[in-house]
Design an enzyme around this catalytic site. Structure first.
Site, PDB file in Angstrom:
ATOM      1  N   THR A  19       0.830  -1.205   0.000  1.00  0.00           N
ATOM      2  CA  THR A  19       0.000   0.000   0.000  1.00  0.00           C
ATOM      3  C   THR A  19       0.870   1.263   0.000  1.00  0.00           C
ATOM      4  O   THR A  19       0.368   2.371   0.165  1.00  0.00           O
ATOM      5  CB  THR A  19      -0.917   0.037   1.240  1.00  0.00           C
ATOM      6  OG1 THR A  19      -0.096  -0.100   2.416  1.00  0.00           O
ATOM      7  CG2 THR A  19      -1.944  -1.085   1.205  1.00  0.00           C
ATOM      8  N   GLY A  20       2.185   1.083  -0.142  1.00  0.00           N
ATOM      9  CA  GLY A  20       3.096   2.232  -0.061  1.00  0.00           C
ATOM     10  C   GLY A  20       3.199   2.997  -1.371  1.00  0.00           C
ATOM     11  O   GLY A  20       2.646   2.596  -2.407  1.00  0.00           O
ATOM     12  N   LEU A  22       5.812   3.466  -3.391  1.00  0.00           N
ATOM     13  CA  LEU A  22       6.514   2.806  -4.497  1.00  0.00           C
ATOM     14  C   LEU A  22       5.600   1.775  -5.175  1.00  0.00           C
ATOM     15  O   LEU A  22       5.580   1.670  -6.403  1.00  0.00           O
ATOM     16  CB  LEU A  22       7.782   2.119  -3.974  1.00  0.00           C
ATOM     17  CG  LEU A  22       8.660   1.482  -5.040  1.00  0.00           C
ATOM     18  CD1 LEU A  22       9.247   2.536  -5.970  1.00  0.00           C
ATOM     19  CD2 LEU A  22       9.790   0.673  -4.415  1.00  0.00           C
ATOM     20  N   ALA A  23       4.853   1.042  -4.367  1.00  0.00           N
ATOM     21  CA  ALA A  23       3.941   0.040  -4.935  1.00  0.00           C
ATOM     22  C   ALA A  23       2.893   0.731  -5.803  1.00  0.00           C
ATOM     23  O   ALA A  23       2.587   0.268  -6.908  1.00  0.00           O
ATOM     24  CB  ALA A  23       3.279  -0.750  -3.813  1.00  0.00           C
ATOM     25  N   HIS A 178      16.929   0.369 -10.050  1.00  0.00           N
ATOM     26  CA  HIS A 178      16.102   0.472 -11.258  1.00  0.00           C
ATOM     27  C   HIS A 178      16.886   1.042 -12.444  1.00  0.00           C
ATOM     28  O   HIS A 178      16.483   0.870 -13.583  1.00  0.00           O
ATOM     29  CB  HIS A 178      14.815   1.254 -10.989  1.00  0.00           C
ATOM     30  CG  HIS A 178      15.028   2.694 -10.729  1.00  0.00           C
ATOM     31  ND1 HIS A 178      15.370   3.179  -9.507  1.00  0.00           N
ATOM     32  CD2 HIS A 178      14.950   3.760 -11.534  1.00  0.00           C
ATOM     33  CE1 HIS A 178      15.498   4.484  -9.579  1.00  0.00           C
ATOM     34  NE2 HIS A 178      15.243   4.874 -10.794  1.00  0.00           N
ATOM     35  N   LYS A 182      16.867  -0.107 -17.085  1.00  0.00           N
ATOM     36  CA  LYS A 182      16.573   0.762 -18.229  1.00  0.00           C
ATOM     37  C   LYS A 182      17.043   0.083 -19.516  1.00  0.00           C
ATOM     38  O   LYS A 182      18.107  -0.525 -19.556  1.00  0.00           O
ATOM     39  CB  LYS A 182      17.254   2.116 -18.043  1.00  0.00           C
ATOM     40  CG  LYS A 182      16.616   2.900 -16.909  1.00  0.00           C
ATOM     41  CD  LYS A 182      17.004   4.345 -16.948  1.00  0.00           C
ATOM     42  CE  LYS A 182      16.302   5.122 -15.860  1.00  0.00           C
ATOM     43  NZ  LYS A 182      14.910   5.429 -16.192  1.00  0.00           N
ATOM     44  N   ASP A 235      22.937   8.822  -2.222  1.00  0.00           N
ATOM     45  CA  ASP A 235      21.661   8.630  -2.913  1.00  0.00           C
ATOM     46  C   ASP A 235      21.842   8.238  -4.380  1.00  0.00           C
ATOM     47  O   ASP A 235      21.028   7.521  -4.939  1.00  0.00           O
ATOM     48  CB  ASP A 235      20.863   9.947  -2.817  1.00  0.00           C
ATOM     49  CG  ASP A 235      19.395   9.749  -3.154  1.00  0.00           C
ATOM     50  OD1 ASP A 235      18.802   8.805  -2.613  1.00  0.00           O
ATOM     51  OD2 ASP A 235      18.846  10.540  -3.942  1.00  0.00           O
ATOM     52  N   HIS A 240      23.537   4.048  -8.220  1.00  0.00           N
ATOM     53  CA  HIS A 240      23.217   4.148  -9.656  1.00  0.00           C
ATOM     54  C   HIS A 240      24.440   4.476 -10.522  1.00  0.00           C
ATOM     55  O   HIS A 240      24.699   3.813 -11.521  1.00  0.00           O
ATOM     56  CB  HIS A 240      22.179   5.246  -9.910  1.00  0.00           C
ATOM     57  CG  HIS A 240      20.936   5.106  -9.097  1.00  0.00           C
ATOM     58  ND1 HIS A 240      20.302   3.913  -8.925  1.00  0.00           N
ATOM     59  CD2 HIS A 240      20.207   6.024  -8.418  1.00  0.00           C
ATOM     60  CE1 HIS A 240      19.224   4.099  -8.181  1.00  0.00           C
ATOM     61  NE2 HIS A 240      19.149   5.372  -7.857  1.00  0.00           N
ATOM     62  N   LYS A 331      20.510  18.109  -7.772  1.00  0.00           N
ATOM     63  CA  LYS A 331      19.102  18.489  -7.770  1.00  0.00           C
ATOM     64  C   LYS A 331      18.993  19.960  -8.152  1.00  0.00           C
ATOM     65  O   LYS A 331      19.958  20.708  -8.022  1.00  0.00           O
ATOM     66  CB  LYS A 331      18.521  18.258  -6.376  1.00  0.00           C
ATOM     67  CG  LYS A 331      18.520  16.778  -6.020  1.00  0.00           C
ATOM     68  CD  LYS A 331      17.569  16.462  -4.910  1.00  0.00           C
ATOM     69  CE  LYS A 331      17.476  14.978  -4.683  1.00  0.00           C
ATOM     70  NZ  LYS A 331      16.608  14.294  -5.651  1.00  0.00           N
TER      71      LYS A 331
HETATM   72  P1  NAP Z   1       5.885   4.145   2.133  1.00  0.00           P
HETATM   73  O1  NAP Z   1       5.043   4.907   1.194  1.00  0.00           O
HETATM   74  O2  NAP Z   1       6.187   4.725   3.477  1.00  0.00           O
HETATM   75  O3  NAP Z   1       5.185   2.714   2.328  1.00  0.00           O
HETATM   76  C1  NAP Z   1       5.625   1.792   3.274  1.00  0.00           C
HETATM   77  C2  NAP Z   1       4.799   0.544   3.151  1.00  0.00           C
HETATM   78  O4  NAP Z   1       5.267  -0.390   4.122  1.00  0.00           O
HETATM   79  C3  NAP Z   1       3.318   0.747   3.435  1.00  0.00           C
HETATM   80  O5  NAP Z   1       2.573  -0.145   2.623  1.00  0.00           O
HETATM   81  C4  NAP Z   1       3.198   0.350   4.898  1.00  0.00           C
HETATM   82  O6  NAP Z   1       1.874  -0.012   5.195  1.00  0.00           O
HETATM   83  C5  NAP Z   1       4.172  -0.828   4.936  1.00  0.00           C
HETATM   84  N1  NAP Z   1       4.706  -1.071   6.285  1.00  0.00           N
HETATM   85  C6  NAP Z   1       5.270  -0.188   7.131  1.00  0.00           C
HETATM   86  N2  NAP Z   1       5.613  -0.791   8.288  1.00  0.00           N
HETATM   87  C7  NAP Z   1       5.268  -2.097   8.164  1.00  0.00           C
HETATM   88  C8  NAP Z   1       5.366  -3.216   9.010  1.00  0.00           C
HETATM   89  N3  NAP Z   1       5.876  -3.139  10.236  1.00  0.00           N
HETATM   90  N4  NAP Z   1       4.929  -4.406   8.557  1.00  0.00           N
HETATM   91  C9  NAP Z   1       4.375  -4.525   7.314  1.00  0.00           C
HETATM   92  N5  NAP Z   1       4.258  -3.494   6.457  1.00  0.00           N
HETATM   93  C10 NAP Z   1       4.700  -2.281   6.890  1.00  0.00           C
HETATM   94  O7  NAP Z   1       7.304   3.776   1.516  1.00  0.00           O
HETATM   95  P2  NAP Z   1       7.700   3.704  -0.045  1.00  0.00           P
HETATM   96  O8  NAP Z   1       7.986   5.070  -0.522  1.00  0.00           O
HETATM   97  O9  NAP Z   1       6.710   2.877  -0.761  1.00  0.00           O
HETATM   98  O10 NAP Z   1       9.106   2.963   0.022  1.00  0.00           O
HETATM   99  C11 NAP Z   1       9.236   1.587   0.258  1.00  0.00           C
HETATM  100  C12 NAP Z   1      10.711   1.208   0.117  1.00  0.00           C
HETATM  101  O11 NAP Z   1      11.127   1.491  -1.207  1.00  0.00           O
HETATM  102  C13 NAP Z   1      11.646   1.983   1.020  1.00  0.00           C
HETATM  103  O12 NAP Z   1      12.743   1.160   1.357  1.00  0.00           O
HETATM  104  C14 NAP Z   1      12.138   3.110   0.133  1.00  0.00           C
HETATM  105  O13 NAP Z   1      13.398   3.598   0.523  1.00  0.00           O
HETATM  106  C15 NAP Z   1      12.240   2.370  -1.179  1.00  0.00           C
HETATM  107  N6  NAP Z   1      12.157   3.238  -2.360  1.00  0.00           N
HETATM  108  C16 NAP Z   1      11.058   4.021  -2.565  1.00  0.00           C
HETATM  109  C17 NAP Z   1      10.996   4.802  -3.694  1.00  0.00           C
HETATM  110  C18 NAP Z   1       9.790   5.650  -3.981  1.00  0.00           C
HETATM  111  O14 NAP Z   1       9.773   6.265  -5.044  1.00  0.00           O
HETATM  112  N7  NAP Z   1       8.800   5.696  -3.116  1.00  0.00           N
HETATM  113  C19 NAP Z   1      12.047   4.794  -4.628  1.00  0.00           C
HETATM  114  C20 NAP Z   1      13.146   3.966  -4.402  1.00  0.00           C
HETATM  115  C21 NAP Z   1      13.182   3.196  -3.265  1.00  0.00           C
HETATM  116  P3  NAP Z   1       1.320  -0.027   6.710  1.00  0.00           P
HETATM  117  O15 NAP Z   1       1.720   1.254   7.337  1.00  0.00           O
HETATM  118  O16 NAP Z   1      -0.154  -0.239   6.565  1.00  0.00           O
HETATM  119  O17 NAP Z   1       1.962  -1.199   7.374  1.00  0.00           O
END
Ligand code: NAP
Length: 483
Positions: A19-20, A22-23, A178, A182, A235, A240, A331
């Site tokens: 539900t985050g 990235l997903a 990622h 590419k 970062d 990368h 940036k």
């Molecule tokens: P986010 O939006 O904060 O989402 C975190 C997800 O993890 C939510 O689905 C949350 O749902 C779940 N979660 C948190 N604590 C949990 C727990 N104890 N047990 C099970 N699920 C849990 O984070 P995000 O941006 O998607 O990033 C996820 C990862 O990808 C991170 O490592 C981030 O560094 C990496 N990343 C993200 C991006 C990006 O563009 N967003 C890019 C590169 C890498 P609940 O709170 O309901 O548990």
């Protein structure tokens, strides 16, 4: 010519963090696209997992909203979306608790590929890995995909590797970057190793310098507190840019096999000379007329973290001794651009008049925008103006030749399909990540100890002027940052 779609085996994929952000933005829209093109088998299943309470119907509605938000309207054919949503399920689970794990088990099928995507904070990787094993959810051939950041320094990367290695073998661990998904990055290997033309010239005798630029127009935005503990070096450079540099500089592997490729990349990192302050320029963006400064964005006006870095690197081996590799990333720069530029040596002797024109050949590899490659060659300017030389690009842009399917698919979706195929070539191995941190750690420590303050630069620029001087002192120049 259309791109060929080769379906992958049937699979169950659990997305922790389903539900985050990235997903929602990348993983699920990417999977939908693979489904719609027929690459994801129609029986495959995707199970979202997070702490929040939701049933399968609730998750489908959640994913439908994400697809509507992040896919182009033309990509969302209602019948395909409905069939895709039908493949989804959800399981509420806490990485740090015991509830929900046993309920996940009946949702997974035997006899199909099983993969777990850890799209959560790295602080949860160990907990999830452990529970997958103790609750009997992972088999010997199950795969786990882990997101960046993979560590903050060498010690933390080693600790993460050890946490994962306690429950999974290295051939089950897919550390995703990622950039490696590419199309152009993969094409770089095809161009280097699938043609006789380039490889004989691919060394210090014929290549004058290599430039890698990853420029963003955005500031740190809402990620200020994370970014201020990270900076451009951690970062972008450590992962990368280091990966791109490895693909450019590595020796030809004996075969296109994950370990053969990764062994060669590792040798490049190990041959990198230590980074020096003298060959590094660090910057922080100043305020613009309508944009905040880096200090304002991170709410810390004593911050010593860089939002820009330029470096001159050297690789001490027979192939590259004497060819500088210039890298820069930042940036709030003048355009959004990721590009590799290989500048060849000038011809040893020009038979044309000194003012005829012409430039050394360049191979320009664009990762974004408009993925593609240009080989810049010198020809005669057409027309009756005498022997005047001009540089023209031999354009290898994918969108035109192979259609939108080849150009428009996202790195994430390609990499997820590689996970299902069990192909680790484009994923970082544990020792590679540790070697990259081992190279990065000393300079990070030196900046910290010496309290180096980054140089302010104008937003919308190419970074501090000192970065231009880094090349000027050897009579070279950066290729202009132009979208
Ligand atoms: P986010 O939006 O904060 O989402 C975190 C997800 O993890 C939510 O689905 C949350 O749902 C779940 N979660 C948190 N604590 C949990 C727990 N104890 N047990 C099970 N699920 C849990 O984070 P995000 O941006 O998607 O990033 C996820 C990862 O990808 C991170 O490592 C981030 O560094 C990496 N990343 C993200 C991006 C990006 O563009 N967003 C890019 C590169 C890498 P609940 O709170 O309901 O548990």
């Amino acid at each position: 010519m259309a791109a060929r779609i080769i379906p992958v085996e049937d699979f169950d994929l659990v997305i922790f963090g389903g539900t985050g952000d990235l997903a929602r933005r990348k993983i699920l829209p990417g999977l939908y696209r693979r489904f719609a093109t027929g690459q994801m088998p129609p029986e495959a299943r995707i199970i979202g997992a997070a702490r929040g309470e939701m049933d399968a119907e609730g998750y489908r509605a959640f994913v439908r909203a994400a697809l509507n938000e992040f896919l182009a309207p033309g990509d969302c054919a209602p019948a395909d979306v409905a069939r895709f949503l039908d493949r989804l399920d959800f399981q509420s689970v806490d990485a740090r608790g015991e509830g929900g794990w046993d309920e996940m088990k009946p949702k997974l099928r035997e006899g199909v590929v099983r993969a777990f995507y850890f799209s959560v904070s790295p602080s949860l990787f160990g907990d999830i890995a452990e529970r997958l094993r103790t609750h009997g959810l992972a088999h010997r051939d199950s795969r786990i995909v882990v997101e960046k950041p993979f560590g903050h320094d060498l010690a933390s990367a080693k600790a993460l590797n050890a946490e994962l290695a306690a429950h999974f073998a290295e051939d089950q661990i897919y550390r995703i970057d990622h950039y490696l998904g590419k199309e152009t990055v993969q094409n770089l290997m095809a161009v280097r190793f699938g043609n006789i033309l380039f490889e004989p010239l691919w060394n210090h005798q014929y290549i004058d310098n290599v430039q890698i630029t990853v420029a963003e127009t955005v500031g740190v935005g809402g990620r200020g507190s994370y970014y201020d503990h990270s900076g451009a070096m951690r970062d972008m450079v450590q992962n990368h840019i280091m990966q791109l540099l490895c693909l450019i500089a590595m020796e030809p592997p004996a075969k296109f096999d994950p370990d053969a490729v990764r062994d060669e990349k590792l040798k490049v990192i190990r041959a990198l000379d230590p980074a020096t302050r003298e060959h590094t320029v660090r910057g922080q963006y100043a305020a613009g007329s309508d944009t905040p400064s880096y200090f304002d964005d991170v709410e810390n006006d004593a911050s010593e973290t860089e939002s820009f870095i330029a470096m001159q690197l050297s690789i001490s081996n027979w192939r590259w001794k004497g060819t500088p590799f210039f890298i820069r990333t930042g940036k709030r720069m003048k355009a959004r651009l990721s590009e590799i530029v290989i500048t060849f040596q000038p011809t040893p002797h020009s038979i044309f008049d000194a003012d005829a024109g012409g430039m050394p050949n360049q191979l320009v590899i664009r990762l974004q925008p408009n993925e593609g490659m240009d080989l810049r060659v010198t020809i005669k300017e057409p027309g009756p103006g005498g022997m005047r030389l001009i540089d023209v690009p031999l354009d290898m842009t994918f969108a035109e030749r192979f259609g939108q399917e080849a150009a428009g698919s996202d790195a994430y979706e390609r990499l997820i399909m590689d996970v299902i195929r069990g192909n680790q070539t484009l994923f970082m191995r544990g020792d590679e990540v540790e070697a990259a941190w081992a190279w990065t750690d000393p300079i990070l420590k030196e900046w910290e100890e010496k309290h180096d303050r980054p140089i302010p630069y104008e937003p919308g620029s190419a970074g501090p002027d000192q970065s231009l001087a880094l090349l000027h002192r050897s009579g070279r120049a950066w290729r202009e940052i132009k979208a």
